[in-house]
Design a protein around this motif. Structure first.
Motif, PDB file in Angstrom:
ATOM      1  N   GLY A  37       9.082   4.271  12.548  1.00 27.97           N
ATOM      2  CA  GLY A  37       7.686   4.172  12.919  1.00 27.97           C
ATOM      3  C   GLY A  37       6.844   3.261  12.050  1.00 27.97           C
ATOM      4  N   ASP A  38       7.133   3.199  10.723  1.00 24.53           N
ATOM      5  CA  ASP A  38       6.347   2.364   9.822  1.00 24.53           C
ATOM      6  C   ASP A  38       6.800   0.905   9.825  1.00 24.53           C
ATOM      7  OD1 ASP A  38       4.639   4.315   8.999  1.00 24.53           O
ATOM      8  OD2 ASP A  38       5.703   4.796   7.154  1.00 24.53           O
ATOM      9  N   TYR A  39       7.819   0.592  10.600  1.00 17.80           N
ATOM     10  CA  TYR A  39       8.406  -0.747  10.574  1.00 17.80           C
ATOM     11  C   TYR A  39       8.262  -1.431  11.931  1.00 17.80           C
ATOM     12  CZ  TYR A  39      10.798   0.648   6.240  1.00 17.80           C
ATOM     13  OH  TYR A  39      11.100   1.085   4.973  1.00 17.80           O
ATOM     14  N   CYS A  70      13.755   2.746   1.094  1.00 20.41           N
ATOM     15  CA  CYS A  70      12.391   2.985   0.616  1.00 20.41           C
ATOM     16  C   CYS A  70      12.428   4.142  -0.359  1.00 20.41           C
ATOM     17  CB  CYS A  70      11.432   3.284   1.761  1.00 20.41           C
ATOM     18  SG  CYS A  70       9.710   3.376   1.198  1.00 20.41           S
ATOM     19  N   GLY A  71      11.893   3.929  -1.571  1.00 17.67           N
ATOM     20  CA  GLY A  71      11.916   4.942  -2.608  1.00 17.67           C
ATOM     21  C   GLY A  71      10.792   5.942  -2.487  1.00 17.67           C
ATOM     22  N   TYR A  72      10.377   6.236  -1.272  1.00 10.72           N
ATOM     23  CA  TYR A  72       9.314   7.206  -1.017  1.00 10.72           C
ATOM     24  C   TYR A  72       9.830   8.213  -0.013  1.00 10.72           C
ATOM     25  CZ  TYR A  72       6.035   4.189  -3.413  1.00 10.72           C
ATOM     26  OH  TYR A  72       5.407   3.450  -4.363  1.00 10.72           O
ATOM     27  N   SER A 119       0.839  -1.198   0.000  1.00 10.85           N
ATOM     28  CA  SER A 119       0.000   0.000   0.000  1.00 10.85           C
ATOM     29  C   SER A 119       0.873   1.247   0.000  1.00 10.85           C
ATOM     30  CB  SER A 119      -0.907   0.003   1.238  1.00 10.85           C
ATOM     31  OG  SER A 119      -1.506   1.265   1.417  1.00 10.85           O
ATOM     32  N   ASP A 120       0.367   2.344  -0.594  1.00 11.94           N
ATOM     33  CA  ASP A 120       1.122   3.594  -0.567  1.00 11.94           C
ATOM     34  C   ASP A 120       0.528   4.581   0.428  1.00 11.94           C
ATOM     35  OD1 ASP A 120      -1.217   4.205  -1.871  1.00 11.94           O
ATOM     36  OD2 ASP A 120      -0.292   5.578  -3.297  1.00 11.94           O
ATOM     37  N   THR A 121      -0.335   4.094   1.318  1.00 10.30           N
ATOM     38  CA  THR A 121      -0.987   4.990   2.266  1.00 10.30           C
ATOM     39  C   THR A 121      -0.303   4.998   3.628  1.00 10.30           C
ATOM     40  OG1 THR A 121      -2.533   3.222   2.891  1.00 10.30           O
ATOM     41  CG2 THR A 121      -3.222   4.743   1.144  1.00 10.30           C
ATOM     42  N   SER A 122       0.325   3.895   4.003  1.00 10.98           N
ATOM     43  CA  SER A 122       1.005   3.863   5.298  1.00 10.98           C
ATOM     44  C   SER A 122       2.109   2.825   5.239  1.00 10.98           C
ATOM     45  CB  SER A 122       0.026   3.523   6.421  1.00 10.98           C
ATOM     46  OG  SER A 122       0.684   3.487   7.667  1.00 10.98           O
ATOM     47  N   MET A 123       3.249   3.235   4.668  1.00  8.53           N
ATOM     48  CA  MET A 123       4.344   2.294   4.557  1.00  8.53           C
ATOM     49  C   MET A 123       5.653   3.017   4.788  1.00  8.53           C
ATOM     50  SD  MET A 123       4.444   3.824   1.644  1.00  8.53           S
ATOM     51  CE  MET A 123       5.988   3.219   1.044  1.00  8.53           C
ATOM     52  N   GLY A 124       6.759   2.468   4.311  1.00  7.53           N
ATOM     53  CA  GLY A 124       8.067   2.740   4.861  1.00  7.53           C
ATOM     54  C   GLY A 124       8.666   4.115   4.744  1.00  7.53           C
ATOM     55  N   THR A 125       7.876   5.194   4.702  1.00  2.37           N
ATOM     56  CA  THR A 125       8.483   6.521   4.654  1.00  2.37           C
ATOM     57  C   THR A 125       8.917   7.005   6.022  1.00  2.37           C
ATOM     58  OG1 THR A 125       6.340   7.596   4.885  1.00  2.37           O
ATOM     59  CG2 THR A 125       7.085   7.134   2.660  1.00  2.37           C
ATOM     60  N   ALA A 177      13.096  -4.102  10.979  1.00  7.89           N
ATOM     61  CA  ALA A 177      12.474  -3.302   9.918  1.00  7.89           C
ATOM     62  C   ALA A 177      11.541  -4.147   9.056  1.00  7.89           C
ATOM     63  CB  ALA A 177      13.544  -2.625   9.056  1.00  7.89           C
ATOM     64  N   TRP A 178      10.706  -4.964   9.705  1.00  4.51           N
ATOM     65  CA  TRP A 178       9.731  -5.783   8.994  1.00  4.51           C
ATOM     66  C   TRP A 178       8.474  -4.943   8.746  1.00  4.51           C
ATOM     67  CZ3 TRP A 178      10.904 -10.118   6.716  1.00  4.51           C
ATOM     68  CH2 TRP A 178       9.896 -10.969   6.272  1.00  4.51           C
ATOM     69  N   PRO A 179       7.820  -5.089   7.600  1.00  5.02           N
ATOM     70  CA  PRO A 179       6.628  -4.281   7.329  1.00  5.02           C
ATOM     71  C   PRO A 179       5.520  -4.527   8.358  1.00  5.02           C
ATOM     72  CG  PRO A 179       7.413  -5.319   5.320  1.00  5.02           C
ATOM     73  CD  PRO A 179       8.180  -5.944   6.447  1.00  5.02           C
ATOM     74  N   LYS A 180       4.965  -3.452   8.845  1.00  2.00           N
ATOM     75  CA  LYS A 180       3.803  -3.555   9.720  1.00  2.00           C
ATOM     76  C   LYS A 180       2.571  -3.920   8.900  1.00  2.00           C
ATOM     77  CE  LYS A 180       5.106  -0.539  13.568  1.00  2.00           C
ATOM     78  NZ  LYS A 180       4.745   0.668  14.361  1.00  2.00           N
ATOM     79  N   PRO A 181       1.488  -4.408   9.546  1.00  2.00           N
ATOM     80  CA  PRO A 181       0.269  -4.754   8.805  1.00  2.00           C
ATOM     81  C   PRO A 181      -0.282  -3.610   7.960  1.00  2.00           C
ATOM     82  CG  PRO A 181       0.165  -5.659  11.018  1.00  2.00           C
ATOM     83  CD  PRO A 181       1.386  -4.786  10.976  1.00  2.00           C
ATOM     84  N   SER A 182       0.028  -2.360   8.325  1.00  2.00           N
ATOM     85  CA  SER A 182      -0.465  -1.212   7.555  1.00  2.00           C
ATOM     86  C   SER A 182       0.100  -1.164   6.144  1.00  2.00           C
ATOM     87  CB  SER A 182      -0.129   0.088   8.292  1.00  2.00           C
ATOM     88  OG  SER A 182       1.270   0.191   8.512  1.00  2.00           O
ATOM     89  N   TRP A 183       1.205  -1.867   5.893  1.00  2.00           N
ATOM     90  CA  TRP A 183       1.770  -1.899   4.546  1.00  2.00           C
ATOM     91  C   TRP A 183       0.845  -2.596   3.562  1.00  2.00           C
ATOM     92  CZ3 TRP A 183       7.289  -1.726   2.730  1.00  2.00           C
ATOM     93  CH2 TRP A 183       8.084  -0.932   3.557  1.00  2.00           C
ATOM     94  N   GLY A 184       0.058  -3.545   4.041  1.00  2.00           N
ATOM     95  CA  GLY A 184      -0.833  -4.273   3.144  1.00  2.00           C
ATOM     96  C   GLY A 184      -0.831  -5.764   3.433  1.00  2.00           C
ATOM     97  N   LYS A 185      -1.387  -6.504   2.493  1.00  2.00           N
ATOM     98  CA  LYS A 185      -1.551  -7.952   2.646  1.00  2.00           C
ATOM     99  C   LYS A 185      -0.358  -8.706   2.075  1.00  2.00           C
ATOM    100  CE  LYS A 185      -5.765  -7.269   4.189  1.00  2.00           C
ATOM    101  NZ  LYS A 185      -6.127  -7.452   5.607  1.00  2.00           N
TER     102      LYS A 185
END
Length: 449
Positions: free
Chosen positions: A309-311, A412-414, A299-305, A316-324
């Motif tokens: 905090g996003d990890y 992260c490229g964001y 997802s581009d709404t709540s990920m590794g920027t 640095a594992w993706p949190k559930p907010s990154w997507g499925k």
């Protein structure tokens, strides 16, 4: 004396985990993984994989991911890890790429030369071998990965740059930011671009990156040039611009193992497909076809920027907010140099879990020269509708874990704080269409002018 003996035994017991990490995971465990995963247990959509149930579903995990769950090394899964399983999508490839594959895929061939090198013949655009089969099936899969689904132009600028963070075993974080321009210079199928550019004759891809921060490293730049005729130019050419010298240096072919900008990716790792070498002197053994859990489209709404905090830390594992995390068909190969080129090379095996739609290496396990697991690298993708192109890759994130030395690098490229995305094709400012400046050694000399 007894107390001293007890202290020594206690010290050795405390040291035992470190000794286990130093010993590492042997390459033979991958062969066992192949046997153990012949019958896979797939987590149903809606399942959330946690520390409590991960062993039920380890047959759909890469071996390196299993090692993170097992806690074999210094880097290990956080206790609160959550991986929500979702449905897989299969519309991630641009229409023009699909059409080029259908039109030209049947004409592509491979030739094994008397010196043991491999040569790709009659490749025009798209995926070289849409249905790879024997002979040389492993190499054909590697070729599909080398020429994986990608846009003609990918740009991170100073306005929307991504950030790279080096993290050591003590949690110290060293951030760096970059301008990045990756572009195809031949074999192009994207609308609005010529089939072959003229700024770097004989190449098919150029990769340019310049460091912006920290200030003491500003303007350090790297350019890699990949050639169409890999027999004539066996390895990519790599140039590094050194600000203190105000000139660029051409790296030797032995530099393929060198860490790019000092990070945990070597030059042979530094691409979103998981392999950045040369198909002339590398080959691959086909190991298996499996379904592998991964995050091909975050997802581009709540990920590794926002880091950290996003990890889910400390790895640095993706949190559930990154997507499925969907299951996707993958093919697994063991990439290595041909025997004549193998002495002195840093990796004995590059185990790649390659997505069968995109042909990118979502997960890569790297074994050192002693066949011990050294690194695990994860490449995440984000896809969006691009004007003039359709649905296509619109960014990448990656984490490289050095398992032996408990060090990692997170990309992260964001950009913070506005989650600005990379520019793809027509989205890029016109100056980045300047191939000479951003894709040739002459362009490096324009830095600091």
């Amino acid at each position: 004396m007894r107390k001293l003996g007890a202290l020594v035994i206690g010290f050795l017991l405390a040291l035992l985990p470190s000794l286990v990490w130093a010993q590492g995971t042997d390459r033979s465990e991958m062969d066992q993984w192949t046997k153990d995963t012949a019958n896979q247990t797939e987590p149903p959509v809606g399942t959330t994989i946690t520390m409590a149930n991960w062993q039920q579903y380890k047959s759909v995990m890469p071996l390196g991911m299993i090692k993170l769950f097992e806690g074999t090394y210094g880097w290990k899964m956080p206790a609160d890890v959550q991986m929500p399983v979702g449905p897989a999508r299969f519309d991630l490839t641009p229409k023009s790429w699909v059409e080029a594959t259908e039109k030209y895929g049947s004409q592509t061939q491979v030739e094994v030369l008397p010196n043991g090198h491999y040569r790709l013949k009659n490749y025009y655009a798209g995926t070289p071998f849409p249905n790879p089969s024997e002979p040389n099936k492993g190499w054909k899969i590697l070729a599909n990965n080398f020429w994986f689904v990608r846009p003609a132009l990918y740009v991170n600028t100073e306005q929307n740059y991504g950030t790279v963070r080096s993290v050591d075993r003590f949690g110290n974080i060293a951030p760096s930011s970059f301008d990045v321009v990756y572009r195809q210079s031949a074999f192009i199928s994207d609308p609005g671009f010529p089939h072959e550019e003229t700024y770097a004759p004989g190449t098919w891809q150029t990769q340019w990156a310049m460091q912006l921060t920290p200030e003491q490293a500003r303007y350090t730049a790297s350019l890699s040039m990949f050639y169409q005729d890999q027999e004539k130019n066996t390895y990519p050419d790599t140039f590094v611009f050194v600000p203190a010298l105000r000139r660029s240096l051409r790296l030797s072919t032995a530099s393929r193992c060198s860490p790019i900008f000092g990070f945990d990716w070597a030059y042979d790792d530094a691409n979103g497909n998981g392999f950045n070498g040369s198909t002339a002197v590398y080959t691959a053994d086909f190991l298996a076809d499996r379904k592998i859990i991964g995050m091909a489209n975050f997802s581009d709404t709540s990920m590794g920027t926002d880091f950290p905090g996003d990890y889910d830390m400390p790895i640095a594992w993706p949190k559930p907010s990154w997507g499925k995390w969907p299951l996707r068909p993958a093919t697994i190969i063991d990439v290595h140099r041909i025997p004549s080129e193998a002495p002195g090379y840093c990796y004995a095996s590059r185990i790649m879990y390659i997505d069968k739609e995109l042909w990118g290496g979502g997960w890569v396990d790297l074994y050192d020269a002693n066949r011990k697991l050294w690194k695990a690298i994860y490449y995440y993708g984000y896809f969006a509708d691009i004007p003039g192109l359709g649905h296509s890759g619109n960014g990448v994130a990656s984490t490289a874990y050095d398992l032996q030395n408990t060090h990692m690098t997170v990309w992260c490229g964001y950009a913070n704080p506005y989650k600005r995305k990379p520019y793809i094709n027509s989205q890029a400012p016109k100056e980045f269409y300047n191939g000479v400046k951003y894709g040739s050694p002459a362009g490096l000399m324009q830095i600091l002018r």
